[in-house]
Design a protein around this motif. Structure first.
Motif, PDB file in Angstrom:
ATOM      1  N   HIS A  17      21.351  -3.050  41.135  1.00 44.70           N
ATOM      2  CA  HIS A  17      21.337  -2.746  39.933  1.00 44.70           C
ATOM      3  C   HIS A  17      20.980  -1.198  39.825  1.00 44.70           C
ATOM      4  O   HIS A  17      19.831  -0.987  40.437  1.00 44.70           O
ATOM      5  CB  HIS A  17      20.867  -3.666  38.848  1.00 44.70           C
ATOM      6  N   PHE A  18      21.452  -0.255  38.987  1.00 43.88           N
ATOM      7  CA  PHE A  18      20.824   0.840  38.907  1.00 43.88           C
ATOM      8  C   PHE A  18      19.716   0.845  38.548  1.00 43.88           C
ATOM      9  O   PHE A  18      18.751   1.982  38.782  1.00 43.88           O
ATOM     10  CB  PHE A  18      21.814   1.749  38.139  1.00 43.88           C
ATOM     11  N   LEU A  19      19.045   0.104  37.714  1.00 38.71           N
ATOM     12  CA  LEU A  19      17.616   0.311  37.266  1.00 38.71           C
ATOM     13  C   LEU A  19      16.877  -0.043  38.640  1.00 38.71           C
ATOM     14  O   LEU A  19      15.848   0.450  38.665  1.00 38.71           O
ATOM     15  CB  LEU A  19      17.416  -0.898  36.185  1.00 38.71           C
ATOM     16  N   SER A  20      17.207  -1.085  39.488  1.00 33.73           N
ATOM     17  CA  SER A  20      16.360  -1.330  40.560  1.00 33.73           C
ATOM     18  C   SER A  20      16.632  -0.084  41.688  1.00 33.73           C
ATOM     19  O   SER A  20      15.676   0.252  42.309  1.00 33.73           O
ATOM     20  CB  SER A  20      16.465  -2.635  41.204  1.00 33.73           C
ATOM     21  N   PHE A  21      17.693   0.752  41.748  1.00 32.59           N
ATOM     22  CA  PHE A  21      17.919   1.708  42.372  1.00 32.59           C
ATOM     23  C   PHE A  21      16.917   2.915  42.031  1.00 32.59           C
ATOM     24  O   PHE A  21      16.167   3.636  42.818  1.00 32.59           O
ATOM     25  CB  PHE A  21      19.194   2.430  42.296  1.00 32.59           C
ATOM     26  N   ILE A  22      16.685   3.043  40.491  1.00 36.71           N
ATOM     27  CA  ILE A  22      15.912   4.213  40.210  1.00 36.71           C
ATOM     28  C   ILE A  22      14.337   3.882  40.394  1.00 36.71           C
ATOM     29  O   ILE A  22      13.606   4.761  40.720  1.00 36.71           O
ATOM     30  CB  ILE A  22      15.982   4.195  38.412  1.00 36.71           C
ATOM     31  N   GLY A  23      14.037   2.588  40.214  1.00 35.03           N
ATOM     32  CA  GLY A  23      12.795   2.253  40.403  1.00 35.03           C
ATOM     33  C   GLY A  23      12.408   1.383  41.820  1.00 35.03           C
ATOM     34  O   GLY A  23      11.224   0.779  41.764  1.00 35.03           O
ATOM     35  N   TYR A  24      13.043   1.679  42.756  1.00 34.88           N
ATOM     36  CA  TYR A  24      12.856   0.949  43.934  1.00 34.88           C
ATOM     37  C   TYR A  24      11.415   1.122  44.443  1.00 34.88           C
ATOM     38  O   TYR A  24      10.736   0.049  45.156  1.00 34.88           O
ATOM     39  CB  TYR A  24      13.956   1.069  45.047  1.00 34.88           C
ATOM     40  N   PRO A  25      11.063   2.523  44.638  1.00 32.88           N
ATOM     41  CA  PRO A  25       9.704   2.389  45.184  1.00 32.88           C
ATOM     42  C   PRO A  25       8.633   1.626  44.390  1.00 32.88           C
ATOM     43  O   PRO A  25       7.892   1.154  45.343  1.00 32.88           O
ATOM     44  CB  PRO A  25       9.333   4.037  45.062  1.00 32.88           C
ATOM     45  N   TYR A  26       8.743   1.580  43.213  1.00 36.19           N
ATOM     46  CA  TYR A  26       7.854   0.735  42.399  1.00 36.19           C
ATOM     47  C   TYR A  26       8.169  -0.691  42.735  1.00 36.19           C
ATOM     48  O   TYR A  26       6.933  -1.463  42.686  1.00 36.19           O
ATOM     49  CB  TYR A  26       8.230   0.970  40.816  1.00 36.19           C
ATOM     50  N   VAL A  27       9.230  -1.181  42.737  1.00 40.34           N
ATOM     51  CA  VAL A  27       9.479  -2.460  43.237  1.00 40.34           C
ATOM     52  C   VAL A  27       8.964  -2.779  44.588  1.00 40.34           C
ATOM     53  O   VAL A  27       8.437  -3.971  44.480  1.00 40.34           O
ATOM     54  CB  VAL A  27      11.282  -2.677  43.327  1.00 40.34           C
ATOM     55  N   LYS A  28       9.160  -2.016  45.480  1.00 40.82           N
ATOM     56  CA  LYS A  28       8.203  -2.500  46.741  1.00 40.82           C
ATOM     57  C   LYS A  28       6.711  -2.306  46.821  1.00 40.82           C
ATOM     58  O   LYS A  28       6.192  -3.507  47.282  1.00 40.82           O
ATOM     59  CB  LYS A  28       8.901  -1.214  47.932  1.00 40.82           C
ATOM     60  N   LEU A  29       6.384  -1.602  46.047  1.00 38.04           N
ATOM     61  CA  LEU A  29       4.836  -1.620  45.724  1.00 38.04           C
ATOM     62  C   LEU A  29       4.708  -3.214  45.087  1.00 38.04           C
ATOM     63  O   LEU A  29       3.488  -3.738  45.242  1.00 38.04           O
ATOM     64  CB  LEU A  29       4.218  -0.750  44.903  1.00 38.04           C
ATOM     65  N   ARG A  30       5.382  -3.396  44.062  1.00 40.65           N
ATOM     66  CA  ARG A  30       5.120  -4.642  43.275  1.00 40.65           C
ATOM     67  C   ARG A  30       5.229  -5.908  44.105  1.00 40.65           C
ATOM     68  O   ARG A  30       4.697  -6.840  43.812  1.00 40.65           O
ATOM     69  CB  ARG A  30       6.365  -4.622  42.159  1.00 40.65           C
ATOM     70  N   GLN A  31       6.157  -5.671  45.124  1.00 37.84           N
ATOM     71  CA  GLN A  31       6.198  -6.882  46.098  1.00 37.84           C
ATOM     72  C   GLN A  31       4.847  -7.158  46.995  1.00 37.84           C
ATOM     73  O   GLN A  31       4.434  -8.474  47.106  1.00 37.84           O
ATOM     74  CB  GLN A  31       7.327  -6.772  47.014  1.00 37.84           C
ATOM     75  N   LYS A  32       4.251  -6.058  47.117  1.00 42.37           N
ATOM     76  CA  LYS A  32       2.871  -6.082  47.986  1.00 42.37           C
ATOM     77  C   LYS A  32       1.897  -6.767  46.839  1.00 42.37           C
ATOM     78  O   LYS A  32       1.193  -7.547  47.486  1.00 42.37           O
ATOM     79  CB  LYS A  32       2.510  -4.703  48.494  1.00 42.37           C
ATOM     80  N   TYR A  33       2.078  -6.141  45.815  1.00 46.53           N
ATOM     81  CA  TYR A  33       1.085  -6.719  44.910  1.00 46.53           C
ATOM     82  C   TYR A  33       1.233  -8.173  44.570  1.00 46.53           C
ATOM     83  O   TYR A  33       0.174  -9.021  44.278  1.00 46.53           O
ATOM     84  CB  TYR A  33       1.220  -5.869  43.423  1.00 46.53           C
TER      85      TYR A  33
END
Length: 213
Positions: free
Chosen positions: A177-193
């Protein structure tokens, strides 16, 4: 299509999300890949197709009782009983079960639909060098249409042949989704967290159980 709620999602909202979600939103040829040991060629194939790989393996303790308690934690979704994320703990872990992970991101809650695609519940007959039998419990869930990501995640608890108990998370995903495209660096950090928080939740469950006598 994104499933949002300004308040903690109710059972009715989660049911509606599941009802409106359709099939898996990623190529069937990748289904089950998160539960398999990733060879260099498989890793390369996934990354070439835009997937981000995430993996963690954490030692929880040792012995059959620890394995049993950790398995129970997984079966009752304690690994997702977090302040900012949850799954209905009554959700059955069976192939074909659809469910929602409800995640609090900034202001709204996001409901992310998934489906259990495989379950492993294996007690090995092989005996390790210290005389211990191994066992594994785990399951794979794949993202459905309406999820912000495309991919799957595998959660597993293993009692190895050295009597050690491990919690393992393996996943591959890419924006859907375009929201996850925009925020994907944050998403990857969130997965580690998430991996850290999830482990702490399971350890809390294990230590809260009475010691067998």
């Amino acid at each position: 299509m994104v499933f949002l709620s300004w308040t903690r999602p109710s059972p009715a909202q989660q049911k509606a999300c599941i009802h409106r979600s359709e099939g898996f939103n990623y190529d069937p040829k990748y289904q089950g890949a998160s539960s398999q040991p990733l060879s260099s060629s498989n890793k390369e194939k996934l990354t070439k197709n835009g997937f981000f790989l995430n993996h963690s393996r954490i030692l929880l303790g040792s012995g059959p009782q620890t394995f049993h308690n950790a398995k129970t934690a997984l079966q009752t979704w304690r690994h997702l009983a977090l302040n900012w994320a949850f799954v209905d703990p009554k959700t059955s872990i069976e192939v074909g079960t659809k469910f929602c992970i409800c995640v609090k991101e900034l202001l709204p809650w996001v409901m992310l639909p998934l489906q259990v695609s495989s379950v492993v519940n294996d007690s090995s007959n092989s005996v390790g060098r210290r005389g211990h039998k191994g066992a594994t419990f785990g399951f794979v869930s794949g993202t459905l249409h309406g999820h912000l990501l495309a991919g799957e995640e595998c959660f597993s608890i293993e009692l190895d042949e050295d009597n050690q108990v491990w919690y393992e998370i393996s996943s591959f995903s890419k924006p859907a989704h375009f929201l996850s495209f925009i925020g994907y660096p944050y998403v990857k950090l969130r997965q580690k967290y998430f991996a850290h928080q999830s482990t702490q939740s399971i350890l809390k469950h294990i230590t809260a159980q009475p010691v067998a006598t």
